[in-house]
Motif scaffolding. Structure first.
Motif, PDB file in Angstrom:
ATOM      1  N   LEU A   1       0.822  -1.198   0.000  1.00 26.14           N
ATOM      2  CA  LEU A   1       0.000   0.000   0.000  1.00 26.14           C
ATOM      3  C   LEU A   1       0.861   1.256   0.000  1.00 26.14           C
ATOM      4  O   LEU A   1       0.568   2.230  -0.721  1.00 26.14           O
ATOM      5  N   ARG A   2       1.940   1.255   0.792  1.00 27.93           N
ATOM      6  CA  ARG A   2       2.842   2.411   0.802  1.00 27.93           C
ATOM      7  C   ARG A   2       3.496   2.604  -0.560  1.00 27.93           C
ATOM      8  O   ARG A   2       3.691   3.734  -1.017  1.00 27.93           O
TER       9      ARG A   2
ATOM     10  N   GLU B   1       2.196   1.762  -3.469  1.00 22.34           N
ATOM     11  CA  GLU B   1       1.195   2.293  -4.396  1.00 22.34           C
ATOM     12  C   GLU B   1       0.947   3.775  -4.143  1.00 22.34           C
ATOM     13  O   GLU B   1       0.765   4.551  -5.080  1.00 22.34           O
ATOM     14  N   TRP B   2       0.953   4.162  -2.873  1.00 23.65           N
ATOM     15  CA  TRP B   2       0.760   5.569  -2.548  1.00 23.65           C
ATOM     16  C   TRP B   2       1.915   6.403  -3.110  1.00 23.65           C
ATOM     17  O   TRP B   2       1.715   7.493  -3.649  1.00 23.65           O
ATOM     18  N   THR B   3       3.139   5.875  -2.996  1.00 23.21           N
ATOM     19  CA  THR B   3       4.302   6.583  -3.529  1.00 23.21           C
ATOM     20  C   THR B   3       4.193   6.753  -5.043  1.00 23.21           C
ATOM     21  O   THR B   3       4.500   7.821  -5.593  1.00 23.21           O
TER      22      THR B   3
ATOM     23  N   ARG C   1       1.599   9.393  -5.836  1.00 23.12           N
ATOM     24  CA  ARG C   1       2.030  10.731  -5.437  1.00 23.12           C
ATOM     25  C   ARG C   1       3.107  11.286  -6.355  1.00 23.12           C
ATOM     26  O   ARG C   1       3.190  12.498  -6.568  1.00 23.12           O
TER      27      ARG C   1
ATOM     28  N   GLY D   1      -5.419   2.331  -2.605  1.00 18.62           N
ATOM     29  CA  GLY D   1      -4.750   3.613  -2.779  1.00 18.62           C
ATOM     30  C   GLY D   1      -5.492   4.516  -3.744  1.00 18.62           C
ATOM     31  O   GLY D   1      -5.683   5.715  -3.482  1.00 18.62           O
TER      32      GLY D   1
ATOM     33  N   THR E   1      -8.977   5.714  -2.339  1.00 19.82           N
ATOM     34  CA  THR E   1      -8.803   6.670  -1.239  1.00 19.82           C
ATOM     35  C   THR E   1      -8.542   8.070  -1.782  1.00 19.82           C
ATOM     36  O   THR E   1      -9.146   9.056  -1.329  1.00 19.82           O
ATOM     37  N   VAL E   2      -7.665   8.157  -2.761  1.00 23.63           N
ATOM     38  CA  VAL E   2      -7.347   9.453  -3.366  1.00 23.63           C
ATOM     39  C   VAL E   2      -8.568  10.021  -4.086  1.00 23.63           C
ATOM     40  O   VAL E   2      -8.898  11.211  -3.944  1.00 23.63           O
TER      41      VAL E   2
END
Length: 278
Positions: free
Chosen positions: A25-26, A28-30, A33, A123, A126-127
C-alpha cells in the motif's frame, strides 16, 4: 525499490500478511504521489465537476412552484463530466506501470498478485474519494448561492441546499461513492487490457455509450430497462431528490448496479493479472 531490499523474511513482504499489505500500500501511494500528471488530473476533475455544476445552476431557471427541477441534481451535474477524468486517471495509474515495465518490479517485490490488486484499489479509491468529496461539496456550496438567484427559492418550494437535508446528504455521499466506483472500473479495465488508449476507450464507452443507445431506442420499456442496467444512468440515480420513486431505478439500487459493474471489472482484471506474465 526499497521493497526489494527488505531484510525481513519473504513471508512478511510477499503480501501474505498485514505487513506485506502495508508495504504494498505504501508503494502504491508513492507511485500515485510521484507519477507525472497525477495531481493535475485530479485537480482537473475537481475543476470540471464544479465548473459544469455552476454553469448548469446558472443556466436553469425556476420561474414558479411548478418548475419540477431537481436543484441538488442540477448542482451536481458536473459529476457526469468529472467522472471521465477520474476514469482516465485510474487507467493511467495502471497502464503507466505496464508501459514502463515497473510492474515487474512491483510483482517481484510483492509476488502475491491479489495483494497488489487490493493495494492498488485501496490507494486509488482513497485518493479519488478525497478529491471527489472536495468536488461534490464545492458544487453544492456553489449551487446554494447560485440557484436562489434563478428562482430556486423557498417561495417556489426549494430550501437552500444543505447537508442537513437527508436526500441532499444521500445525493452528496452517493456522488462521492459513484466517483470511487468509476475509478475501480477504470482500474479493472486497465488491468485487463494494459494498453492505455484502448483501456480509456473501453472505460469511457461503458459510461457514455449506454445513454446514447437509450436515446436511440424508441421503445419506452427498453429505455427504462437500459437505464436500470447501464453504469452511468443507474449510478447517478443516487443524485435524485425530487420524485425518486418515479425513476427507473431507486437511488441506492442504482448505485448497487454501478458497484456490480465495478466488481465485474475488478474480477476480470484480477483474474488476468493472476494468469498472465508481467
Amino acid at each position: 525499490m526499497s521493497l526489494l531490499r527488505d531484510p525481513r523474511p519473504m513471508s512478511k513482504a510477499d503480501g501474505t500478511g498485514p505487513e506485506g499489505f502495508g508495504l504494498a500500500l505504501r508503494a502504491e501511494w508513492t507511485k500515485l504521489r510521484t507519477a507525472e500528471g497525477t495531481g493535475w488530473l485530479l485537480l482537473l476533475a475537481v475543476t470540471l465537476t464544479v465548473a459544469v455544476g455552476c454553469g448548469t445552476a446558472k443556466a436553469v431557471k425556476c420561474p414558479d412552484t411548478r418548475c419540477g427541477q431537481d436543484a441538488v441534481k442540477l448542482a451536481l451535474t458536473g459529476v457526469t463530466v468529472g467522472q471521465a477524468v477520474i476514469a482516465v486517471f485510474a487507467v493511467l495509474a495502471v497502464s503507466g506501470e505496464y508501459g514502463t515495465g515497473m510492474i515487474r518490479t512491483t510483482l517481484t517485490a510483492v509476488p502475491n498478485r491479489l495483494t497488489v490488486l487490493i493495494a492498488k484499489a485501496t490507494g486509488l479509491t482513497t485518493v479519488v474519494l478525497a478529491f471527489g468529496t472536495v468536488a461534490v461539496l464545492a458544487s453544492l456550496l456553489a449551487g446554494r448561492y447560485i440557484l436562489p438567484g434563478n428562482g430556486f427559492t423557498e417561495a417556489h418550494g426549494y430550501a437552500p441546499l444543505s447537508l442537513a437535508d437527508g436526500p441532499t446528504l444521500r445525493a452528496a455521499a452517493g456522488s462521492v461513492l459513484y466517483l470511487g466506483l468509476i475509478a475501480l472500473i477504470g482500474l479493472g479495465v486497465a488491468m485487463a487490457v494494459r494498453e492505455a488508449a484502448t483501456a480509456i476507450g473501453i472505460a469511457l464507452g461503458l459510461l457514455y455509450l449506454f445513454p446514447v443507445v437509450t436515446q436511440v431506442v424508441n421503445d419506452p420499456e427498453w429505455q427504462r430497462h437500459l437505464q436500470r442496467i447501464a453504469p452511468m444512468p443507474a449510478g447517478l440515480a443516487v443524485q435524485a431528490t425530487v420524485n425518486p420513486s418515479g425513476m427507473p431505478i431507486g437511488p441506492w439500487a442504482g448505485l448497487g448496479v454501478l458497484a456490480a459493474w465495478a466488481a465485474a471489472a475488478m474480477l476480470v482484471g484480477g483474474l488476468l493479472l493472476q494468469r498472465r506474465d508481467a
